[in-house]
Structures are given as C-alpha cells and as structure tokens.
Motif scaffolding. Structure first.
Motif, short mmCIF file in Angstrom:
data_model
loop_
_atom_site.label_atom_id
_atom_site.label_comp_id
_atom_site.label_asym_id
_atom_site.label_seq_id
_atom_site.Cartn_x
_atom_site.Cartn_y
_atom_site.Cartn_z
N TYR A 196 19.62 41.62 -6.87
CA TYR A 196 19.77 42.26 -8.18
C TYR A 196 21.08 41.80 -8.79
CZ TYR A 196 16.05 45.62 -7.00
OH TYR A 196 14.85 46.21 -6.67
N GLU A 197 21.01 41.31 -10.03
CA GLU A 197 22.20 40.80 -10.72
C GLU A 197 22.12 41.11 -12.21
OE1 GLU A 197 23.44 36.76 -8.36
OE2 GLU A 197 21.72 36.62 -9.71
N ASP A 198 23.31 41.29 -12.80
CA ASP A 198 23.44 41.34 -14.26
C ASP A 198 24.20 40.08 -14.65
OD1 ASP A 198 24.76 41.87 -16.88
OD2 ASP A 198 23.80 43.81 -16.68
N PRO A 199 23.74 39.33 -15.65
CA PRO A 199 24.39 38.08 -16.01
C PRO A 199 25.86 38.21 -16.43
CG PRO A 199 22.19 38.15 -16.93
CD PRO A 199 22.47 39.53 -16.39
N LEU A 200 26.30 39.43 -16.77
CA LEU A 200 27.69 39.62 -17.19
C LEU A 200 28.57 40.16 -16.06
CD1 LEU A 200 29.26 39.23 -19.87
CD2 LEU A 200 28.90 41.66 -20.33
N THR B 224 30.44 29.10 -13.87
CA THR B 224 31.34 28.47 -14.84
C THR B 224 31.09 28.91 -16.28
OG1 THR B 224 29.88 26.55 -15.02
CG2 THR B 224 31.63 26.44 -13.38
N LYS B 225 29.87 29.32 -16.60
CA LYS B 225 29.54 29.69 -17.99
C LYS B 225 29.49 31.20 -18.21
CE LYS B 225 28.86 25.34 -19.10
NZ LYS B 225 29.83 24.61 -19.94
N ARG B 226 29.75 31.99 -17.17
CA ARG B 226 29.62 33.44 -17.32
C ARG B 226 30.73 33.98 -18.22
NH1 ARG B 226 31.78 37.89 -15.56
NH2 ARG B 226 33.21 36.75 -14.21
N PRO B 227 30.36 34.70 -19.29
CA PRO B 227 31.38 35.29 -20.16
C PRO B 227 32.09 36.44 -19.45
CG PRO B 227 29.23 35.17 -21.26
CD PRO B 227 29.01 34.93 -19.80
N SER B 228 33.25 36.79 -19.94
CA SER B 228 33.96 37.95 -19.40
C SER B 228 33.51 39.20 -20.15
CB SER B 228 35.46 37.77 -19.53
OG SER B 228 35.83 37.59 -20.88
N GLU B 229 33.57 40.33 -19.47
CA GLU B 229 33.19 41.59 -20.11
C GLU B 229 34.11 41.85 -21.30
OE1 GLU B 229 32.17 45.04 -17.62
OE2 GLU B 229 32.71 43.77 -15.93
N GLY B 230 33.52 42.20 -22.44
CA GLY B 230 34.30 42.51 -23.63
C GLY B 230 34.72 41.30 -24.43
N GLY B 231 34.52 40.10 -23.88
CA GLY B 231 34.90 38.89 -24.59
C GLY B 231 33.73 38.29 -25.35
#
Length: 233
Positions: free
Chosen positions: A71-75, A148-155
């Motif tokens: 189980y994963e969330d992309p963010l 490498t492409k995962r955005p940061s939370e809130g960004g």
C-alpha cells in the motif's frame, strides 16, 4: 572586544561545529543503504504488469512463488524511502520469479498537494501505464514517480502532462501518454484509491498509514533490513 570575550565566542563556535559534525555522522549512520544498488528497475520483458478490476496493479510473473501487497500513496515520503532503499532488490526478485508485487495505491494525501488531487492523478497515471502490460516500463515509471520525481508534501506537484512525460521517458507508448495527459482514469482512480484506503484501514485496525506491506494477512516489518530476503528465502 576583550580577549576573554573573544575566547568565549571561539569556544561556542567550536562547540557548535563539533555538534554539527556529530549530527552529520549520526545522520549518515541512520540513513539506510540502498539494497542491491545498481540493479535498477525490472529488466525482463517477459514480466507483465496487470491492471486488476479493483484498480490494483500486479507486477510479476504469473507463476511467481510469492505475491505481496504494498500500500502506497504517491506523495508519501515513507513510501519514497521504501522504494529508494528496497526497490532494486524487489525488482531483482521479480525478474527471478521469486516475488510478485500487488501495488494497492491510495490517495489520502491529496489535500497535502498544491493541486489538492495529486495523489489521485498519480494513481490514475500508474493505472494507465500498468494497463499497457509492459512490466519493465511500469516498473521504471513507478520507480521514478516514487523516488526522483516524487513531489514534497505542500510543495508544487506534477501536472498530468508532466506525469505523461515521465511515462514516455520510461518507454510508454503514445496511447498511454494520452491516457495520462487527458486524465482519462482520474475518476475511476479516485474510487479505487478510496476503496483501497478503506481496505488498508480495516487491515490496520482503523488507522490507514503508508507504506504498508502485507504477506497475506500478516504485516511485514519493513524496518528489518532483510525483509525482502526473508520473504523470498
């Protein structure tokens, strides 16, 4: 400034430098090493990716000895760490036919993205790529999206067009790119992601948290650095 004050300030500065060095050393020790570094994502073109009816994505040979649920969330930062540290080790086991992975993607971090729907759109993009059936392409796309492409939370997060470009660079064909760019699966992905989140909550006794790895109904302790080895022994 008196010499006494100068010496005092110098002592404080030296103490701060020592603390920074100690913290850096501890951080380096605590940072887990990447397992099987250099292997990369799934390589074998005979490995398929399958988009299942419930929206889950199965990556692995049909005759794989063991199938785990991830189980994963992309963010999710923890999901990114899991993929960064263990993704190559998992890919090697998938190629060897000893392991298959069912990715059950959730979207509870939508609200932490600037677009307020990034997780859902990224789930949809995963489904577009997986549906095409090429395991190595899906594996590479999934790896890039969670590391490498995962955005940061809130960004700032990624647009559908940017997600489509990542898929193209991973080797996806034009129809897949169009599926992502147009958001063709976003509505269905929202439904399946919420259903997976409910399933995860039930499995964890009411609190959904990612990443979570299950071998059947048993939750795997991913803090044990040898968990992949233990599953495939």
């Amino acid at each position: 400034m008196s010499s006494t004050t100068t010496y005092a300030l110098g002592a404080v500065a030296l103490a701060l430098i020592v603390l920074i060095v100690i913290a850096a050393i501890r951080w380096g020790r605590d940072e887990a090493a990447v397992r099987n570094d250099g292997y990369g994502s799934v390589r074998d073109p005979a490995v398929p990716s399958v988009l299942e009816q419930n929206g889950a994505i199965l990556l692995g040979r049909p005759d794989a000895k063991k199938t785990i649920n991830v189980y994963e969330d992309p963010l999710c930062p923890g999901c990114g760490s899991l993929e960064r540290i263990y993704g190559q080790e998992i890919a090697q086991q998938i190629d060897a036919g000893t392991l298959a992975v069912r990715y059950r993607l959730v979207n509870f971090l939508d609200g932490r993205s600037r677009s307020k729907d990034y997780s859902t759109r990224a789930v949809a993009a995963n489904q577009c790529v997986a549906e095409a059936g090429a395991g190595p392409v899906y594996s590479k796309f999934h790896t890039e999206l969670f590391t490498t492409k995962r955005p940061s939370e809130g960004g700032a997060d990624l647009s559908n067009e940017e997600l489509a470009t990542i898929a193209r660079d991973a080797g996806a064909a034009e129809p897949v790119r169009q599926c992502i760019a147009t958001g063709a699966k976003v509505d269905s992905a929202r439904t399946t992601a919420m259903a997976e989140m409910a399933a995860l909550g039930a499995a964890l006794g009411g609190s959904a948290a990612t990443p979570a790895v299950f071998d059947g109904t048993t939750r795997v302790d991913t803090n044990d650095e040898n968990w992949v080895v233990s599953l495939t022994a």
